[in-house]
Write a protein that holds these residues in place. Structure first.
Motif, PDB file in Angstrom:
ATOM      1  N   TYR A 266       8.127   7.365  -5.871  1.00 35.93           N
ATOM      2  CA  TYR A 266       7.461   8.674  -5.777  1.00 35.93           C
ATOM      3  C   TYR A 266       7.910   9.601  -6.904  1.00 35.93           C
ATOM      4  O   TYR A 266       7.103  10.325  -7.500  1.00 35.93           O
TER       5      TYR A 266
ATOM      6  N   LYS B  57       0.765   4.295  -2.728  1.00 33.15           N
ATOM      7  CA  LYS B  57       0.618   5.711  -2.345  1.00 33.15           C
ATOM      8  C   LYS B  57       1.789   6.539  -2.876  1.00 33.15           C
ATOM      9  O   LYS B  57       1.611   7.682  -3.329  1.00 33.15           O
TER      10      LYS B  57
ATOM     11  N   ASP C 221       1.262  10.352  -2.876  1.00 30.99           N
ATOM     12  CA  ASP C 221       0.586  10.549  -1.594  1.00 30.99           C
ATOM     13  C   ASP C 221       1.648  10.412  -0.502  1.00 30.99           C
ATOM     14  O   ASP C 221       2.142   9.315  -0.219  1.00 30.99           O
TER      15      ASP C 221
ATOM     16  N   LYS D 187       1.518  10.245   2.512  1.00 29.54           N
ATOM     17  CA  LYS D 187       1.165   9.458   3.700  1.00 29.54           C
ATOM     18  C   LYS D 187       1.951   8.158   3.784  1.00 29.54           C
ATOM     19  O   LYS D 187       2.008   7.538   4.837  1.00 29.54           O
ATOM     20  N   TYR D 188       2.553   7.756   2.672  1.00 32.10           N
ATOM     21  CA  TYR D 188       3.339   6.514   2.711  1.00 32.10           C
ATOM     22  C   TYR D 188       4.477   6.621   3.723  1.00 32.10           C
ATOM     23  O   TYR D 188       4.877   5.636   4.342  1.00 32.10           O
TER      24      TYR D 188
ATOM     25  N   LYS E 262       1.266   7.330  -6.390  1.00 31.64           N
ATOM     26  CA  LYS E 262       0.240   8.358  -6.574  1.00 31.64           C
ATOM     27  C   LYS E 262       0.633   9.693  -5.950  1.00 31.64           C
ATOM     28  O   LYS E 262      -0.181  10.599  -5.844  1.00 31.64           O
TER      29      LYS E 262
ATOM     30  N   GLN F 259       0.834  -1.203   0.000  1.00 31.69           N
ATOM     31  CA  GLN F 259       0.000   0.000   0.000  1.00 31.69           C
ATOM     32  C   GLN F 259       0.872   1.258   0.000  1.00 31.69           C
ATOM     33  O   GLN F 259       0.537   2.263  -0.638  1.00 31.69           O
TER      34      GLN F 259
END
Length: 816
Positions: free
Chosen positions: A107, A53, A58, A60-61, A56, A49
């Motif tokens: 990322y 993330k 995000d 929060k990873y 994308k 997950q």
């Protein structure tokens, strides 16, 4: 030598890992062992997950990885207390730094390829194996860590790599030939390609790792340690009565695993199958439990079925068309279209005419499957020789598994009739010639019911579970619960019936307990835990629970509740009732309820509508079914009126006798229902209808004995207030009977298609004359009983006997 594999739940935290270490130490006393470990429970999902993330963008990873790192460090701190702790924590931080660097790369480039997924996912097992091996060393255990990535070599099919067994087995054998440690800790799931890139063995890969090592070293036994005590006859989370299977064959284990038994990953068995290495499923949290032994054969165990398993989230694809008939290779094209896209087909069934082909696949693959199918068969559909793909969703597969089913006749029939009797609709069936499993596709909402129903039929010694939903727990309902409580163990022991009360209501509250209400304190539970009564919500709860052998029990005289029977019957929920309103309502409604009961195989029993616990309706049914014909019925059908007119005479007060009848529970809360004759009218109407006659309540002549003032009363209080002023009226009725040396009885008659109710003067030579107390009596005149009627006589009113009649109807359903 043994291989011990421990799953994610077994190594989820420090306390669990301590149990693993204890098991490993005991196992290594007599034999060298290899310990294969999964990642700490849930780690792999978090890692993947985080990768999604990062792809994308995000951020929060980062917090999720930080939380995961803290969890691993805390585990180290709990396991390792000596000076070695700092060194281990430092290495754990190094692994997480490497992980973060990879995630930062994802990322930046917005790409999370399968190759990178394997690199990310590998960290879970690498971390857990390192921590566990160092924890062993800190306890003085002679253990070493060996990275499986150095031994297991695969192709480049990332996320589900194929093992090069020739190279892998040589690597493992060469390593172990030089190993001197009694315990070797190995990370499961992970491997590497011939080029040295990280790869993984797919879902359940840690089991597979253990099996690969077992085959390469030809060990004496492979132990799979998990959180349950073996493979069960069904999923114990869904079937409470499920029990561990002591001994099972490789083939049976593979079938159960394929159809959803998550204790064992199916490919695990393949490497050990050739060597005939026993597999034992054990419980980390109950190491003394026997578990399940899996071998080539089961040493003469002749039990036809070994277990039931299921897969949820199944969709059914049906291909139809005249152009399929007799065309070689057509089925291959259809299945090949799905195979080329790596869509797994769980079930295939084809008509003998080859006109249609049915396939079960995972629901997540439906959209892709439809797209591929429409593209591959565009021409055939445009020419009308093939119909558009038919898709059915929200389905599940149920599989009954056993090597010996082929040797027992009637297994399939028993399976399908058991499902059918509980209104579990079967959408498709598949059974191989080997008969090692019988598979059925059903609606997903019925999966739990189907599992429990089949488990009851095949593994519980024929103990049948009845689930009661009881509305009304006043006089009658309270007595019913008391009788059930008193007889529960007897019914299990002698009748093989497990009667559970799942819900109860009074006029204000309702209470559900999905495990069954404790009948020692049901009143307290209803009072303290009950919700506000909502009949619609009550029905929805019963429907959503979808229990097998569900029975709705109505102990009320409530008209609104009687209108709900059809809803229950349509959902294959049996109805047992002492409420006369439904069966004495419009004939069309009465007939519809009987029709629904037949259509949905849901019993609709109302023996207590007439005569409380007396077998009046049942006897009448037997007469009709045996070919007899009712010509006349004479009956005293009101226990309350019989009591009243047995106690009333010219020397007593009619008012006082009615009050006393209410105190003793013989009359309804509203005595007008009894005294007006409406209650008796309903009863004779039901008997007339059960005799095969079409009749409405308005067709019955009511010869009322009440004065007009009583008939016109607007309330119970007003009604009772009219009785004392009308004492002269009632006294005259009594005196008229006494002058003829007769007794007053309120009689119901049905003769030549006509019915009436009213007071009659009964002479001393009549069967009704000596009818005492609140007893009822029925005289059936039939073609067979033309001169001397068939007589049924006994207590016809009172909470206890009415409850016993309801109880008898419940038992009838249980014995059906």
């Amino acid at each position: 030598m043994k291989i011990l594999k421990f799953g994610g739940t077994s190594v989820a935290n420090a306390d669990n890992i301590k149990k693993v270490i204890d098991i490993a130490k005991k196992s290594s006393k007599n034999n060298p062992i290899i310990v294969v470990v999964s990642a700490l429970g849930g780690t792999t999902d978090i890692l993947l997950q985080a990768g999604i993330k990062a792809e994308k963008k995000d951020n929060k990873y980062l917090s999720e990885i930080e939380s995961l790192e803290n969890r691993h460090i805390f585990t180290v701190q709990e396991l390792i207390k000596d000076s070695h702790q700092d060194e281990v924590i430092s290495q754990v931080r190094t692994y997480f730094n490497q992980l973060v660097n990879i995630l930062e790369g994802i990322y930046l480039i917005n790409e999370f390829s399968n190759k990178t997924k394997d690199k990310i996912a590998s960290f879970g097992e690498i971390l857990s194996s390192y921590i566990i091996s160092e924890a062993m060393k800190s306890q003085g255990v002679d253990a070493i860590l060996k990275n499986a990535q150095e031994l297991i070599i695969t192709d480049e099919s990332y996320t589900n790599a194929k093992v090069d067994f020739k190279v892998t087995e040589k690597n493992i054998q060469d390593f172990y030939a030089k190993n001197e440690s009694p315990i070797v800790v190995v990370p499961g799931f992970v491997a590497s390609t011939s080029k040295g890139e990280n790869s993984t063995l797919g879902r359940g890969g840690s089991d597979y790792t253990a099996s690969i090592f077992a085959k390469a070293l030809n060990v004496t036994e492979l132990e799979i340690w998990t959180d349950v005590s073996g493979m069960f006859t069904a999923n114990p989370k869904l079937v409470k009565q499920a029990k561990p299977i002591k001994h099972i064959s490789y083939q049976e284990a593979m079938e159960l695993s394929h159809f959803g038994a998550k204790v064992l990953f199916p490919p695990t068995i393949q490497p050990v199958l050739e060597q005939k290495i026993p597999i034992r499923i054990k419980n980390t949290f109950d190491p003394g439990a026997e578990g399940t032994l899996i071998t080539q054969n089961t040493n003469g165990n002749t039990s036809p079925a070994k277990g039931i398993s299921h897969i949820e989230n199944i969709s059914l694809l049906t291909v139809e068309g005249s152009g399929m008939i007799g065309v070689p290779g057509f089925t291959k094209r259809i299945l090949g279209t799905l195979s080329d896209a790596n869509i797994n087909v769980s079930l295939v069934t084809q008509s003998s005419s080859e006109h249609f082909l049915c396939m079960g696949i995972d629901s997540k693959d439906v959209t892709l499957a439809e797209k591929l199918f429409n593209k591959a068969f565009k021409y055939e559909m445009s020419q009308g020789i093939m119909d558009p793909l038919i898709i059915e969703n929200n389905l599940a597969i149920i599989a009954l598994v056993g090597d010996n089913m082929k040797s027992h006749q009637g297994i399939s029939g028993k399976m399908f009739s058991t499902l059918g009797s509980n209104n579990v609709n079967i959408r498709a069936i598949a059974q191989g010639a080997s008969e090692k499993n019988i598979t059925a596709v059903i609606e997903r909402k019925d999966a739990v019911k189907a599992l429990n129903t089949l488990h009851n039929a095949f593994f519980e010694g024929d103990i049948k579970q009845l689930n009661l939903f009881v509305v009304g727990v006043g006089n009658v309902g309270g007595k019913l619960l008391e009788q059930i409580h008193m007889q529960q163990q007897y019914l299990i022991d002698e009748q093989h019936l497990d009667v559970r009360v799942i819900a109860v209501t009074n006029s204000k509250k309702m209470h559900f307990d999905t495990e069954g209400i404790n009948l020692d304190n049901w009143k307290e539970s209803l009072k303290e835990k009950g919700d506000k009564l909502d009949l619609e919500k009550f029905f929805k709860n019963v429907k959503s629970l979808n229990y097998r052998n569900s029975i709705f029990v109505d102990n009320t005289a409530n008209a609104k509740i009687s209108t709900l029977y059809a809803d229950y019957l349509k959902n294959s929920i049996a109805v047992v009732t002492c409420n006369k309103i439904a069966c004495s309502s419009e004939y069309e409604n009465y007939q519809n309820l009987k029709f629904l009961a037949r259509k949905y195989d849901a019993p609709f029993l109302f023996e207590t509508n007439v005569g409380a616990g007396l077998p009046i309706i049942d006897t009448l049914k037997n007469l009709i079914m045996s070919g007899d014909k009712v010509t006349k019925i004479q009956a005293v059908l009101s226990g309350s009126l019989n009591f009243i007119f047995n106690e009333f005479n010219s020397q007593t007060s009619f008012h006082d006798v009615v009050v006393e009848a209410g105190v003793q529970g013989f009359t309804e809360p509203d005595p007008r229902i009894d005294l007006s004759g409406v209650d008796v009218m309903r009863k004779i109407l039901i008997l007339a209808r059960e005799s095969g006659n079409v009749m409405e309540l308005d067709d019955i002549k009511n010869e009322s004995f009440l004065p007009q003032s009583s008939l016109d009363a607007d309330s119970v209080a007003d009604f009772m207030a009219t009785l004392e002023p009308e004492a002269t009226h009632f006294k005259a009725i009594s005196e008229a009977a006494e002058k003829e040396n007769c007794r007053l009885k309120y009689v119901a008659e049905f003769d030549n298609g006509k019915a009436k109710v009213g007071l009659q003067h009964i002479p001393s030579d009549h069967p009704f004359y000596n009818l005492d107390g609140s007893d009822n009596i029925v005289l059936f005149f039939t073609e067979r009983y033309s001169q001397q009627p068939l007589i049924i006589k006994g207590a016809g009113a009172g909470a206890a006997v009415t409850a016993s009649g309801l109880f008898a109807d419940i038992i009838r359903i249980g014995n059906k």
